[in-house]
Scaffold this active site. Structure first.
Site, mmCIF file in Angstrom:
data_model
loop_
_atom_site.group_PDB
_atom_site.id
_atom_site.type_symbol
_atom_site.label_atom_id
_atom_site.label_comp_id
_atom_site.label_asym_id
_atom_site.label_seq_id
_atom_site.Cartn_x
_atom_site.Cartn_y
_atom_site.Cartn_z
ATOM 1 N N CYS A 171 50.627 -2.900 -15.485
ATOM 2 C CA CYS A 171 49.237 -3.194 -15.167
ATOM 3 C C CYS A 171 49.138 -3.511 -13.673
ATOM 4 C CB CYS A 171 48.779 -4.384 -16.018
ATOM 5 S SG CYS A 171 47.177 -5.027 -15.545
ATOM 6 N N TYR A 468 54.278 -12.746 -22.481
ATOM 7 C CA TYR A 468 53.230 -12.536 -23.484
ATOM 8 C C TYR A 468 52.893 -13.900 -24.082
ATOM 9 C CZ TYR A 468 54.075 -7.493 -23.183
ATOM 10 O OH TYR A 468 54.187 -6.200 -22.745
HETATM 11 C C1 LIG Z 1 46.554 -6.201 -18.924
HETATM 12 C C2 LIG Z 1 47.905 -6.857 -18.890
HETATM 13 C C3 LIG Z 1 49.044 -6.071 -18.851
HETATM 14 C C4 LIG Z 1 50.303 -6.638 -18.812
HETATM 15 N N1 LIG Z 1 51.418 -5.843 -18.746
HETATM 16 C C5 LIG Z 1 52.643 -6.404 -18.649
HETATM 17 C C6 LIG Z 1 53.809 -5.607 -18.515
HETATM 18 O O1 LIG Z 1 53.740 -4.381 -18.477
HETATM 19 N N2 LIG Z 1 55.006 -6.226 -18.423
HETATM 20 C C7 LIG Z 1 55.119 -7.590 -18.440
HETATM 21 O O2 LIG Z 1 56.236 -8.099 -18.311
HETATM 22 N N3 LIG Z 1 54.033 -8.368 -18.575
HETATM 23 C C8 LIG Z 1 52.809 -7.803 -18.670
HETATM 24 N N4 LIG Z 1 51.711 -8.615 -18.782
HETATM 25 C C9 LIG Z 1 51.887 -10.071 -18.818
HETATM 26 C C10 LIG Z 1 52.015 -10.637 -17.417
HETATM 27 O O3 LIG Z 1 53.267 -10.305 -16.875
HETATM 28 C C11 LIG Z 1 51.871 -12.149 -17.458
HETATM 29 O O4 LIG Z 1 50.582 -12.485 -17.900
HETATM 30 C C12 LIG Z 1 52.150 -12.783 -16.096
HETATM 31 O O5 LIG Z 1 52.360 -14.157 -16.266
HETATM 32 C C13 LIG Z 1 50.998 -12.549 -15.146
HETATM 33 O O6 LIG Z 1 51.253 -13.073 -13.879
HETATM 34 P P1 LIG Z 1 50.001 -13.453 -12.958
HETATM 35 O O7 LIG Z 1 50.519 -14.000 -11.698
HETATM 36 O O8 LIG Z 1 49.061 -12.297 -12.910
HETATM 37 O O9 LIG Z 1 49.286 -14.542 -13.866
HETATM 38 P P2 LIG Z 1 48.858 -16.062 -13.652
HETATM 39 O O10 LIG Z 1 47.913 -16.317 -14.759
HETATM 40 O O11 LIG Z 1 48.403 -16.304 -12.272
HETATM 41 O O12 LIG Z 1 50.206 -16.846 -13.884
HETATM 42 C C14 LIG Z 1 50.946 -16.762 -15.084
HETATM 43 C C15 LIG Z 1 51.907 -17.951 -15.180
HETATM 44 O O13 LIG Z 1 52.743 -17.990 -14.038
HETATM 45 C C16 LIG Z 1 52.494 -19.176 -13.269
HETATM 46 N N5 LIG Z 1 52.461 -18.802 -11.851
HETATM 47 C C17 LIG Z 1 51.634 -17.888 -11.274
HETATM 48 N N6 LIG Z 1 51.905 -17.784 -9.974
HETATM 49 C C18 LIG Z 1 52.912 -18.648 -9.715
HETATM 50 C C19 LIG Z 1 53.615 -18.992 -8.529
HETATM 51 N N7 LIG Z 1 53.316 -18.427 -7.350
HETATM 52 N N8 LIG Z 1 54.577 -19.930 -8.602
HETATM 53 C C20 LIG Z 1 54.875 -20.516 -9.777
HETATM 54 N N9 LIG Z 1 54.248 -20.221 -10.933
HETATM 55 C C21 LIG Z 1 53.273 -19.293 -10.903
HETATM 56 C C22 LIG Z 1 51.160 -19.674 -13.753
HETATM 57 O O14 LIG Z 1 50.990 -21.058 -13.519
HETATM 58 C C23 LIG Z 1 51.195 -19.302 -15.211
HETATM 59 O O15 LIG Z 1 52.005 -20.209 -15.915
HETATM 60 C C24 LIG Z 1 50.425 -8.039 -18.836
HETATM 61 C C25 LIG Z 1 49.284 -8.833 -18.864
HETATM 62 C C26 LIG Z 1 48.027 -8.262 -18.903
HETATM 63 C C27 LIG Z 1 46.819 -9.145 -18.952
#
Ligand SMILES: Cc1cc2nc3c(=O)[nH]c(=O)nc-3n(C[C@H](O)[C@H](O)[C@H](O)COP(=O)(O)OP(=O)(O)OC[C@H]3O[C@@H](n4cnc5c(N)ncnc54)[C@H](O)[C@@H]3O)c2cc1C
Ligand SMILES: *[C@@H]1O[C@H](CO)[C@@H](O)[C@H](O)[C@H]1NC(C)=O
Ligand SMILES: *[C@@H]1O[C@H](CO)[C@@H](O)[C@H](O)[C@H]1NC(C)=O
Ligand SMILES: *[C@@H]1O[C@H](CO)[C@@H](O)[C@H](O)[C@H]1NC(C)=O
Ligand SMILES: *[C@@H]1O[C@H](CO)[C@@H](O)[C@H](O)[C@H]1NC(C)=O
Ligand SMILES: *[C@@H]1O[C@H](CO)[C@@H](O)[C@H](O)[C@H]1NC(C)=O
Ligand SMILES: *[C@@H]1O[C@H](CO)[C@@H](O)[C@H](O)[C@H]1NC(C)=O
Ligand SMILES: *[C@@H]1O[C@H](CO)[C@@H](O)[C@H](O)[C@H]1NC(C)=O
Length: 526
Positions: A171, A468
């Site tokens: 994504c 997830y």
């Molecule tokens: C549409 C979609 C597709 C996805 N596809 C995949 C995939 O193909 N493979 C896969 O592995 N996962 C996938 N995911 C899951 C995704 O990897 C997780 O939701 C991941 O945590 C998202 O990271 P984020 O920084 O965008 O999210 P956020 O909501 O910003 O953070 C997620 C978690 O990480 C923590 N965090 C964020 N940034 C930091 C930082 N800088 N330092 C410390 N902690 C931090 C947050 O506090 C929270 O606990 C998908 C999710 C969605 C919604």
């Protein structure tokens, strides 16, 4: 024995009680931020409080799940959209000294909204402005800040080289901060493993507001943030990653079988072969209910092959002829173009879509769960799953993601991400709806689907994938970390790596500042 038990109780009480009794001092928190502001990099323009007209838009644009995206959340006292590393340091120091909880957000894709909700007063530390990426082609390395998205990273890599890539998710709007620290898997997994297998350094702001790198944080903490989730340990500022080699031409396909076309049999056979195919081939099976009058199940088979369509046809016709793959189903393209294909854009879409960032509130509600499968699911089991899926009145799908390849070779304790050898595939269950009134029914049906799957998936513990995130596998109230509860969700997410994670947590954040509903308890364990 008795003494050990009493000691255990004492630890339990001390870990779980401290946070609840102390009141946050919000005014002092904001003043502290301003006081610490470095005149060269003033923090004022990074702080949003409910008085700023852009507070709500700043909040909602990085809230992926409408179930948790409430801009009227009265517990949210401020958002710091850090524009400089010193803003991250100030936020940690001032939040800690004023007992304000923080939620760290990079891409805002957390399935249960843990990066942007809390039932106690809290501030969001948003990393989206820290999004630089540099590519070193000859060293096959990249440096990526936490707020960069995968789409931005993929674009930069391919601008620099047509034969380099990075193994990560499908994504493009995922944030590097959350995604990579939770493991990060995608369609290069069977060949190259997951994102954390290619992280060679990281910058992190620790609980004292210090910026550490791999050398200064030490191997224990560096191990923990590769799969243990960053948010239990500190704020990830950036990653240094190794890039991997891919051919200039990659082949993909997406073919479809409905129940009437024998989907159950093909999927059964898929279970026997998908983890044993050449590791250059990743063949995902995606059962879903179809739209329209005659609701049925269609299983999409989506493939990525690091090679030509001719060779791919040979492999599929030999191992899964039941799929009836035809030459015209296959598309040869660049690695960058495969990333738009996997993001569900039609073949031919411009790769500029990879750079889109969210600017509006989320459109949909969703719920996801995960499982690991170690032996083939019998056809009766698959049919039971179909029966539950057909009860949904909106979009519901599963992703069956094949294991094998290099995933069998990397030890379960090499990084904090534990789900390696012995898995045939991983299931993601996913329901998506747009009518708020449908939430209750969807959550109940997701529980039913998970119950139906129970006899066929991993047990003791029933493993789950941290990225997830699923609040149903165990959780604590905002602001406190009960150790017994922590071990319940912790053993599912981290299996044999939980004890080491708890020790690292106890060493680097003994007072449990970096906490959330599913964070790792700071407990010295054997
Ligand atoms: C549409 C979609 C597709 C996805 N596809 C995949 C995939 O193909 N493979 C896969 O592995 N996962 C996938 N995911 C899951 C995704 O990897 C997780 O939701 C991941 O945590 C998202 O990271 P984020 O920084 O965008 O999210 P956020 O909501 O910003 O953070 C997620 C978690 O990480 C923590 N965090 C964020 N940034 C930091 C930082 N800088 N330092 C410390 N902690 C931090 C947050 O506090 C929270 O606990 C998908 C999710 C969605 C919604
Ligand atoms: C929010 O409002 C305060 C007070 O007016 C101001 O100083 C600050 O710069 C504003 N924040 C942003 C991000 O504009
Ligand atoms: C938030 O409050 C505003 C103003 O009262 C209201 O219009 C809006 O519908 C509310 N939003 C949600 C999601 O509750
Ligand atoms: C798969 O088949 C279903 C049912 O025939 C159809 O609704 C759907 O559009 C198809 N999807 C693809 C990708 O061909
Ligand atoms: C749905 O099923 C009915 C009864 O089997 C059949 O008459 C009808 O043509 C089908 N509709 C579609 C769109 O396939
Ligand atoms: C990639 O996609 C773009 C946009 O559709 C197209 O113009 C280009 O030819 C494709 N390149 C390769 C190598 O697949
Ligand atoms: C992983 O486990 C193996 C075998 O139990 C052990 O020898 C090794 O030292 C461990 N590695 C790490 C990084 O802990
Ligand atoms: C949801 O339920 C409420 C209260 O029962 C009702 O007023 C509203 O119209 C419903 N919304 C939809 C989209 O069905």
């Amino acid at each position: 024995m008795k003494v050990v038990f009493v000691m255990f109780l004492a630890m339990l009480v001390s870990v779980s009680s401290q946070a609840v009794v102390q009141k946050p001092n919000i005014g002092n928190f904001l003043q502290c931020l301003r006081d610490r502001s470095d005149p060269k990099n003033p923090i004022t323009k990074a702080i949003f409080t409910p008085q700023n007209s852009t507070f709500t838009s700043s909040y909602v644009s990085y809230t992926k799940n409408k179930r948790y995206s409430n801009p009227n959340d009265t517990n949210l006292i401020a958002i710091v959209e850090a524009k400089h590393e010193s803003h991250v340091q100030a936020t940690v120091v001032c939040a800690k000294s004023n007992r304000v909880q923080i939620r760290i957000r990079s891409g805002g894709h957390d399935y249960e909204g843990l990066s942007y909700t809390s039932s106690l007063p809290f501030a969001v530390l948003d990393m989206n402005n820290l999004r630089s990426i540099t590519i070193d082609v000859s060293g096959k390395k990249a440096w990526v800040q936490a707020g960069a998205t995968l789409g931005e990273l993929y674009t930069k890599i391919s601008e620099a080289s047509k034969t380099l890539a990075f193994p990560a998710g499908v994504c493009p709007t995922l944030g590097a901060g959350g995604h990579i620290s939770g493991g990060g898997y995608g369609n290069l997994m069977r060949k190259y493993g997951i994102s954390v297998d290619h992280v060679v350094d990281a910058q992190l702001v620790d609980v004292n507001g210090k910026i550490l790198n791999r050398a200064s944080m030490g191997e224990d903490l560096f191990w923990a943030i590769r799969g243990g989730g960053g948010a239990s340990f500190g704020v990830i500022l950036s990653w240094t990653i190794n890039l991997v080699e891919v051919p200039e031409t990659i082949t993909v396909f997406n073919v479809n079988k409905t129940l009437g076309q024998g989907a159950t049999d093909v999927l059964y056979k898929w279970q026997l072969v998908s983890s044993k195919l050449p590791r250059e081939l990743f063949l995902r099976a995606m059962p879903q209910i179809t739209k329209g009058a005659n609701k049925t199940i269609a299983v999409k088979f989506i493939a990525q092959f690091l090679g030509s369509s001719k060779k791919l046809m040979e492999i599929i016709n030999k191992n899964l002829p039941e799929l009836g793959l035809k030459g015209e189903d296959c598309y040869e393209m660049s690695w960058l173009n495969t990333t738009t294909f996997w993001a569900d854009y039609p073949v031919g879409t411009s790769t500029s879509v990879l750079l889109k960032r969210p600017s509006t509130p989320p459109g949909a509600f969703f719920k996801s769960k995960s499982d690991y499968v170690k032996k083939p699911i019998p056809k009766e089991g698959i049919e039971k799953m179909w029966k539950t899926m057909l009860k949904f009145n909106n979009h519901v799908f599963m992703q069956w993601n094949p294991y094998g390849g290099v995933m069998d070779k990397i030890p379960a304790n090499a990084t904090a991400f534990p789900h390696r050898k012995g898995n045939l595939f991983k299931i993601q269950y996913f329901a998506l709806w747009i009518d708020a009134n449908a939430t209750k029914a969807n959550l109940a049906l997701m529980k039913e689907l998970y119950d139906v799957a129970e006899p066929y998936v991993s047990s003791n513990p029933r493993e789950a994938f941290l990225n997830y995130r699923d609040i149903d596998v165990g959780s604590n109230p905002s602001g406190m970390t009960n150790v017994v509860e922590g071990k319940i969700y912790g053993s599912k997410y981290f299996v044999g790596n939980l004890n080491r994670l708890m020790n690292v947590k106890a060493k680097y954040d003994p007072d449990n500042f970096f906490r959330h509903e599913q964070s790792i308890p700071p407990l010295r364990a054997m």
